[in-house]
Design an enzyme around this catalytic site. Structure first.
Site, PDB file in Angstrom:
ATOM      1  N   ASN A  80       6.795 -14.958 -12.887  1.00 33.51           N
ATOM      2  CA  ASN A  80       5.565 -14.835 -13.432  1.00 33.51           C
ATOM      3  C   ASN A  80       4.954 -15.839 -14.270  1.00 33.51           C
ATOM      4  O   ASN A  80       3.789 -16.194 -14.212  1.00 33.51           O
ATOM      5  CB  ASN A  80       5.506 -13.500 -14.058  1.00 33.51           C
ATOM      6  N   ALA A 108       7.485 -13.594 -20.146  1.00 30.39           N
ATOM      7  CA  ALA A 108       7.482 -12.116 -20.625  1.00 30.39           C
ATOM      8  C   ALA A 108       6.757 -11.891 -21.847  1.00 30.39           C
ATOM      9  O   ALA A 108       6.850 -10.554 -22.230  1.00 30.39           O
ATOM     10  CB  ALA A 108       8.754 -11.500 -20.546  1.00 30.39           C
ATOM     11  N   THR A 138      -6.130 -11.891 -20.035  1.00 32.78           N
ATOM     12  CA  THR A 138      -4.979 -12.041 -20.720  1.00 32.78           C
ATOM     13  C   THR A 138      -4.998 -13.175 -21.512  1.00 32.78           C
ATOM     14  O   THR A 138      -6.295 -13.722 -21.929  1.00 32.78           O
ATOM     15  CB  THR A 138      -3.745 -12.289 -19.811  1.00 32.78           C
ATOM     16  N   GLU A 139      -3.889 -13.873 -21.721  1.00 31.57           N
ATOM     17  CA  GLU A 139      -4.171 -15.038 -22.697  1.00 31.57           C
ATOM     18  C   GLU A 139      -4.542 -16.409 -21.702  1.00 31.57           C
ATOM     19  O   GLU A 139      -4.788 -17.632 -21.997  1.00 31.57           O
ATOM     20  CB  GLU A 139      -2.907 -15.568 -23.514  1.00 31.57           C
ATOM     21  N   PHE A 140      -4.592 -16.070 -20.317  1.00 31.38           N
ATOM     22  CA  PHE A 140      -4.830 -17.041 -19.339  1.00 31.38           C
ATOM     23  C   PHE A 140      -5.823 -18.102 -19.485  1.00 31.38           C
ATOM     24  O   PHE A 140      -5.527 -19.126 -19.605  1.00 31.38           O
ATOM     25  CB  PHE A 140      -4.797 -16.416 -17.919  1.00 31.38           C
ATOM     26  N   GLY A 152      -6.948 -11.445  -8.814  1.00 32.78           N
ATOM     27  CA  GLY A 152      -8.283 -12.161  -9.145  1.00 32.78           C
ATOM     28  C   GLY A 152      -8.310 -12.346 -10.803  1.00 32.78           C
ATOM     29  O   GLY A 152      -6.953 -12.457 -11.513  1.00 32.78           O
ATOM     30  N   ASP A 210      12.173 -22.941 -21.198  1.00 29.48           N
ATOM     31  CA  ASP A 210      10.775 -23.161 -20.344  1.00 29.48           C
ATOM     32  C   ASP A 210      11.330 -23.574 -19.245  1.00 29.48           C
ATOM     33  O   ASP A 210      12.387 -24.263 -18.813  1.00 29.48           O
ATOM     34  CB  ASP A 210      10.921 -24.817 -21.277  1.00 29.48           C
ATOM     35  N   TYR A 254      -4.864 -26.467 -10.179  1.00 27.94           N
ATOM     36  CA  TYR A 254      -4.215 -25.044 -10.171  1.00 27.94           C
ATOM     37  C   TYR A 254      -4.344 -24.415  -9.090  1.00 27.94           C
ATOM     38  O   TYR A 254      -3.202 -23.784  -8.565  1.00 27.94           O
ATOM     39  CB  TYR A 254      -5.186 -24.390 -11.332  1.00 27.94           C
ATOM     40  N   ARG A 267       8.065 -18.673 -26.483  1.00 25.94           N
ATOM     41  CA  ARG A 267       7.913 -18.240 -27.867  1.00 25.94           C
ATOM     42  C   ARG A 267       8.630 -17.135 -28.562  1.00 25.94           C
ATOM     43  O   ARG A 267       8.691 -15.943 -28.157  1.00 25.94           O
ATOM     44  CB  ARG A 267       6.328 -17.635 -27.952  1.00 25.94           C
TER      45      ARG A 267
HETATM   46  P1  NDP Z   1      -0.687 -15.424 -20.096  1.00 33.57           P
HETATM   47  O1  NDP Z   1      -0.710 -16.833 -20.569  1.00 33.57           O
HETATM   48  O2  NDP Z   1      -0.843 -14.330 -20.883  1.00 33.57           O
HETATM   49  O3  NDP Z   1       0.990 -15.330 -19.845  1.00 33.57           O
HETATM   50  C1  NDP Z   1       1.889 -16.417 -19.335  1.00 33.57           C
HETATM   51  C2  NDP Z   1       3.205 -16.259 -19.709  1.00 33.57           C
HETATM   52  O4  NDP Z   1       3.820 -17.328 -19.188  1.00 33.57           O
HETATM   53  C3  NDP Z   1       3.610 -16.243 -21.197  1.00 33.57           C
HETATM   54  O5  NDP Z   1       4.676 -15.267 -21.470  1.00 33.57           O
HETATM   55  C4  NDP Z   1       3.963 -17.640 -21.429  1.00 33.57           C
HETATM   56  O6  NDP Z   1       5.031 -17.530 -22.399  1.00 33.57           O
HETATM   57  C5  NDP Z   1       4.766 -17.794 -19.952  1.00 33.57           C
HETATM   58  N1  NDP Z   1       4.766 -19.454 -19.890  1.00 33.57           N
HETATM   59  C6  NDP Z   1       4.052 -20.353 -19.593  1.00 33.57           C
HETATM   60  N2  NDP Z   1       4.582 -21.680 -19.464  1.00 33.57           N
HETATM   61  C7  NDP Z   1       6.029 -21.237 -19.404  1.00 33.57           C
HETATM   62  C8  NDP Z   1       7.060 -22.090 -19.419  1.00 33.57           C
HETATM   63  N3  NDP Z   1       7.126 -23.331 -19.169  1.00 33.57           N
HETATM   64  N4  NDP Z   1       8.244 -21.579 -19.424  1.00 33.57           N
HETATM   65  C9  NDP Z   1       8.305 -20.024 -19.478  1.00 33.57           C
HETATM   66  N5  NDP Z   1       7.360 -19.357 -19.764  1.00 33.57           N
HETATM   67  C10 NDP Z   1       6.010 -19.948 -19.874  1.00 33.57           C
HETATM   68  O7  NDP Z   1      -1.339 -15.415 -18.783  1.00 33.57           O
HETATM   69  P2  NDP Z   1      -1.148 -14.318 -17.424  1.00 33.57           P
HETATM   70  O8  NDP Z   1      -0.303 -13.349 -17.836  1.00 33.57           O
HETATM   71  O9  NDP Z   1      -2.514 -14.014 -16.948  1.00 33.57           O
HETATM   72  O10 NDP Z   1      -0.513 -15.088 -16.379  1.00 33.57           O
HETATM   73  C11 NDP Z   1       0.899 -14.748 -15.795  1.00 33.57           C
HETATM   74  C12 NDP Z   1       0.669 -15.382 -14.158  1.00 33.57           C
HETATM   75  O11 NDP Z   1      -0.350 -14.905 -13.620  1.00 33.57           O
HETATM   76  C13 NDP Z   1       0.646 -16.911 -14.093  1.00 33.57           C
HETATM   77  O12 NDP Z   1       1.538 -17.305 -13.081  1.00 33.57           O
HETATM   78  C14 NDP Z   1      -0.913 -17.162 -13.743  1.00 33.57           C
HETATM   79  O13 NDP Z   1      -1.092 -18.279 -13.194  1.00 33.57           O
HETATM   80  C15 NDP Z   1      -0.954 -15.826 -12.856  1.00 33.57           C
HETATM   81  N6  NDP Z   1      -2.482 -15.540 -12.617  1.00 33.57           N
HETATM   82  C16 NDP Z   1      -3.285 -15.024 -13.824  1.00 33.57           C
HETATM   83  C17 NDP Z   1      -4.503 -14.557 -13.499  1.00 33.57           C
HETATM   84  C18 NDP Z   1      -5.386 -14.309 -14.366  1.00 33.57           C
HETATM   85  O14 NDP Z   1      -6.669 -14.269 -14.207  1.00 33.57           O
HETATM   86  N7  NDP Z   1      -4.944 -13.886 -15.727  1.00 33.57           N
HETATM   87  C19 NDP Z   1      -4.992 -14.423 -12.072  1.00 33.57           C
HETATM   88  C20 NDP Z   1      -3.865 -14.804 -11.150  1.00 33.57           C
HETATM   89  C21 NDP Z   1      -2.806 -15.234 -11.291  1.00 33.57           C
HETATM   90  P3  NDP Z   1       5.344 -18.596 -23.584  1.00 33.57           P
HETATM   91  O15 NDP Z   1       4.332 -19.593 -23.955  1.00 33.57           O
HETATM   92  O16 NDP Z   1       6.068 -17.973 -24.516  1.00 33.57           O
HETATM   93  O17 NDP Z   1       6.466 -19.350 -22.657  1.00 33.57           O
HETATM   94  C1  8X3 Z   2      -6.005 -16.986 -12.332  1.00 33.65           C
HETATM   95  C2  8X3 Z   2      -7.331 -16.410 -11.649  1.00 33.65           C
HETATM   96  O1  8X3 Z   2      -9.786 -17.445 -10.645  1.00 33.65           O
HETATM   97  O2  8X3 Z   2      -8.802 -18.713 -12.486  1.00 33.65           O
HETATM   98  O3  8X3 Z   2      -5.311 -17.584 -11.101  1.00 33.65           O
HETATM   99  O4  8X3 Z   2      -8.059 -18.928 -10.363  1.00 33.65           O
HETATM  100  S1  8X3 Z   2      -8.538 -18.016 -11.389  1.00 33.65           S
END
Ligand code: NDP
Ligand code: 8X3
Length: 252
Positions: free
Chosen positions: A87, A10, A188-190, A184, A60, A153, A35
């Site tokens: 999530n 979150a 974000t920080e992804f 897709g 975690d 992944y 965090r």
């Molecule tokens: P962000 O990196 O912005 O957010 C990820 C969140 O997950 C952060 O809040 C992080 O918080 C938390 N997190 C990561 N590892 C852990 C852990 N071990 N325990 C608890 N919390 C954790 O990415 P997104 O918002 O993009 O990603 C959210 C979800 O969406 C993921 O499952 C991702 O695979 C999926 N997704 C994302 C896409 C994209 O293009 N962005 C596309 C498709 C799916 P903290 O570091 O504080 O723990």
């Molecule tokens: C995150 C999107 O295209 O990098 O799930 O797999 S992608």
């Protein structure tokens, strides 16, 4: 009595946006992430802005014992969770299988698959006595397609796809809805996390196209959650208009 949503991951991106959306809808929230500074800031902001209460869970999802102890220590009234958004997740690296870092593989499988499983087991046992609830698993286009260097992944998100279907079958008799939301490209920080802090490389992923934003996904999740009791959306694949498949994008 207000409803309760538990959102993992979150502190950023999709999870943070979901926290805003559910807060706006009057849900009390259990927000989980690692965090602390961000968790505290987001929780205080939402409690100040909306008439809701938030429980912060610093955990975690990979640490099964601490996760279980921390969640089970929540007061009983907080265990009446209506919506779980699974999530928390990440990608680490983008390398061919022969060059992949095995620590990255462990991190992805432990977080995206095993972490999601641990949270699901705990919270589904809270939902079963109520014979209701809604579990939303955040999958990905990577759970529908496999792309070059996406190997582990993609495997982890294919696992989320299978677990969503399996969870729906197993919890059917308990009136619990289970939905997969599969985005897709969402900016974000992804990608910064995938490329281990290399912001320039991360920016290039979204160059010359309009990606989804986290609010687009939170909006879809709210749509799914707000359907009538007898309606479940099993699976939603949401792409930017500029993205046709995992690898085919229109950069103008
Ligand atoms: P962000 O990196 O912005 O957010 C990820 C969140 O997950 C952060 O809040 C992080 O918080 C938390 N997190 C990561 N590892 C852990 C852990 N071990 N325990 C608890 N919390 C954790 O990415 P997104 O918002 O993009 O990603 C959210 C979800 O969406 C993921 O499952 C991702 O695979 C999926 N997704 C994302 C896409 C994209 O293009 N962005 C596309 C498709 C799916 P903290 O570091 O504080 O723990
Ligand atoms: C995150 C999107 O295209 O990098 O799930 O797999 S992608």
């Amino acid at each position: 009595m207000s409803k309760i949503a538990l959102i993992t991951g979150a502190t950023s991106g999709i999870g943070e946006s979901c926290a805003h959306t559910f807060a706006q809808q009057g849900y009390n929230l259990i927000l989980l992430a690692r965090r602390e500074d961000r968790l505290v800031k987001i929780a205080h902001h939402l409690e100040d802005k909306y008439a809701i209460t938030i429980k912060q869970v610093l955990a975690d999802v990979r640490d099964k014992n601490n996760l279980t102890t921390t969640l089970e220590a929540l007061p009983t009234e907080w265990k009446k969770v209506d919506v779980l958004v699974n999530n928390a997740g990440l990608s680490q690296g983008l390398d061919p299988i022969d060059k992949g870092d095995t620590n990255d593989w462990d991190t992805m499988i432990d977080t995206n698959v095993k972490g999601l499983l641990y949270v699901t087991k705990i919270v589904s046992n809270w939902m079963i006595p109520n014979q209701s609830g809604h579990i939303i698993n955040i999958g990905s286009i990577a759970g529908k397609e496999v792309y070059p260097n996406g190997n582990v992944y993609c495997a982890s998100k294919h696992a989320v796809d299978a677990l969503t279907k399996g969870t729906r079958i197993d919890l059917l008799a308990h009136g619990i809805k289970v939905t997969a939301i599969n985005p897709g490209m969402v900016e974000t920080e992804f990608s910064v996390v995938r490329f281990k802090g290399d912001e320039d490389r991360a920016k290039k992923v979204y160059e010359n196209l309009e990606p989804l934003i986290a609010d687009d996904i939170a909006d879809a999740i709210w749509y799914v959650v707000s359907r009538p009791k007898h309606v479940n959306i099993n699976d939603m694949l949401i792409m930017p208009t500029a993205q046709a498949t995992a690898t085919i994008v229109n950069r103008g």
